[in-house]
Motif scaffolding. Sequence first.
Motif, short mmCIF file in Angstrom:
data_model
loop_
_atom_site.label_atom_id
_atom_site.label_comp_id
_atom_site.label_asym_id
_atom_site.label_seq_id
_atom_site.Cartn_x
_atom_site.Cartn_y
_atom_site.Cartn_z
N UNK A 102 11.70 -2.32 17.65
CA UNK A 102 11.69 -2.44 16.18
C UNK A 102 12.41 -1.25 15.54
N UNK A 130 -2.97 -6.23 16.55
CA UNK A 130 -2.97 -7.62 17.03
C UNK A 130 -3.04 -7.67 18.55
N UNK A 170 0.43 -2.89 12.77
CA UNK A 170 -0.17 -4.22 12.69
C UNK A 170 -0.10 -4.93 14.05
N UNK A 171 1.06 -4.83 14.68
CA UNK A 171 1.21 -5.46 16.00
C UNK A 171 0.32 -4.79 17.03
N UNK A 213 8.27 0.12 6.50
CA UNK A 213 7.92 -1.22 7.00
C UNK A 213 7.80 -1.27 8.52
N UNK A 228 4.52 -2.41 10.43
CA UNK A 228 4.61 -3.56 11.33
C UNK A 228 4.13 -3.19 12.74
N UNK A 252 -9.58 -7.63 10.45
CA UNK A 252 -9.68 -8.60 11.55
C UNK A 252 -10.23 -7.94 12.82
N UNK A 298 -5.36 -4.37 6.06
CA UNK A 298 -5.70 -5.79 6.22
C UNK A 298 -5.97 -6.12 7.68
N UNK A 299 -5.09 -5.65 8.55
CA UNK A 299 -5.23 -6.03 9.96
C UNK A 299 -6.51 -5.42 10.54
N UNK A 300 -6.94 -4.30 9.97
CA UNK A 300 -8.18 -3.68 10.46
C UNK A 300 -9.41 -4.50 10.09
N UNK A 348 -1.22 -3.68 4.13
CA UNK A 348 -1.01 -4.47 5.35
C UNK A 348 -1.78 -3.87 6.53
#
Lengths: 319, 297
Positions: free
Chosen positions: B80, B150, B146-147, B139, B143, B189, B185-187, B182
């Motif tokens: 990335x 995930x 976030x990944x 970004x 990202x 989940x 947010x993922x945290x 962002x």
Amino acid sequence: MNLNFLDFEQPIAELEAKIDELRYVSNDNEININDEIARLQSKSRELTESIFSNLSSWQISQLARHPQRPYTQDYIDRLFPDFEELHGDRAFADDKAMIGGLARLQGQPVMVIGHQKGRDTKEKISRNFGMPRPEGYRKALRLMKMAETFKVPVLTFIDTPGAYPGVDAEERGQSEAIARNLFEMMRLKTPVICTVIGEGGSGGALAIGVGDAVNMLQYSTYSVISPEGCASILWKSAEKAPEAAEAMGLTAHRLHELGLIEQIISEPLGGAHRDLDGMAQNLSNALLEHLKVLQEQPLDVLLENRYQRFMTFGIGETE
Amino acid sequence: MSWFEKLLPSRIRTDAKTRRTVPEGIWSKCPVCQAVLYRAELERNLYVCPKCSHHTRIPARERLTHFLDNEHQTELDAELTPTDRLKFKDSKKYRDRLNQAQKSTSEQDALIVMRGEVLGVPLVAAAFEFSFMGGSMGTVVGEKFTRAANRAMQDNIPLVCFSASGGARMQEALFSLMQMAKTSAVLTRLHEKSLPFISVLTDPTMGGVSASFAMLGDIHIAEPNALIGFAGPRVIEQTVRETLPEGFQRSEFLLEHGAIDMIVDRRDMRSRIANMLSMLMNLESPLQTDEKEVAAV
């Protein structure tokens, strides 16, 4: 120079002054100069239209923090006659830079939360210039959790230069307070509609800005740092603020183009402060429209969409 | 040429032009106790001054390779790379700043993520490279974080992040601000899946990074004397117009004010984190007897 007008509005101010002068004259004399006044008024309107059709990012930044710009309380007074203000974070204090309470929007119960700036010097100080401390964000969170419990939608109004950078704020965990709101708003089980009404200043704005729809008034701004702050760090001179404003693309128009906000809410000619009732009407219409759409969504769809909304704010297509 | 130099055979004679100076980077000086340290030894000691235990900054990649067990280290999403969507230009183009940072750090952006194990406890670990534009979050950082979360959810393992950042990256403007939302947010989940997130705050963790995921850990660990806060000390000084107290916004200050759980020496990080994660994940204790002594200190 008329202080009700910004520097780029001075031609309008001069025309308006001339109109006032003529009115004064016409009271004294019997000569009918109504035609002349009407002509000047239409000229003033055309001039305003032409100036406002082509505003720079910096001019919009100035409008967003115009001394007469309507604040959260001004909209509450017009949109929510049943408003009951609720105070305090139940832990430390009541932060007057953040206000909130129960209200009805056209009969429907909602929870209203917003930054509040002060109008005169005394109020400015008591409102801390609209810069909340941790207790302000924690009060906002308390009200949001209450809204969730009683299944009431949340409407937030964003208008802050940023979270307060002070010793006491740091001691009480400014970072944690903001972070906690981002986390909890993301999973709040009720619709959340956020509207930037003036200045959307960085993390202090985002802390009540995570929602299903994020809208901006036409001449409001939303950015990661103030133009002055950005200029003094990157250009090493706060005087480069106009360039910084342009580079950051902090206007509603630009952010809508970039897909970061849902809707631009139109302002009356010359800005929200020139016609508060008209502005309140536009705002009310937009809120009702979004509320209707969001309330039709099942809760799991609503929350999934909210989550995905923020997930898409990521890496763009490769160059 | 002096008489002495004339006496020397030519092969051991060196003139001023060819005389070799001590190469850069062999020695470094501890900024706190001023001790002159042999660089290789400092690196072996995880960039902690052996004399006064001052924690100097450690490159992200070295941080992770030392933190994780030697086996089973895999880097995630290394490909990335940032783009300049806004065509941002201040006194310099953002694109040029990126190229420069990529060249000087050999990294694509300011966050490195790896999957691996710590004393046999599997996890996803992320670390900020502070020398990449001040570890600022744009970004790509958002990202990758976030990944990382995930991936942790996919493999049902915990997430650990070592923060070192000045905050949001101004050159990506509102996109950067949105990374705060962002990453937070993922945290939500990760939290719903009952997977632990340990946030390690290192020097410095400020602004948009501290006001988002870094302060959303189930456990907050800080390295000694790290600067951690929302607003920078200079901004606060300008606002309140008074000099800030000694130790303000340092790890010890945060511990006293209840913002963090503990301060941990970098050299004990592996055993302490493995110990806590194993309890949260209900695994056998990963510690040997001698390591338990370290953890008990």
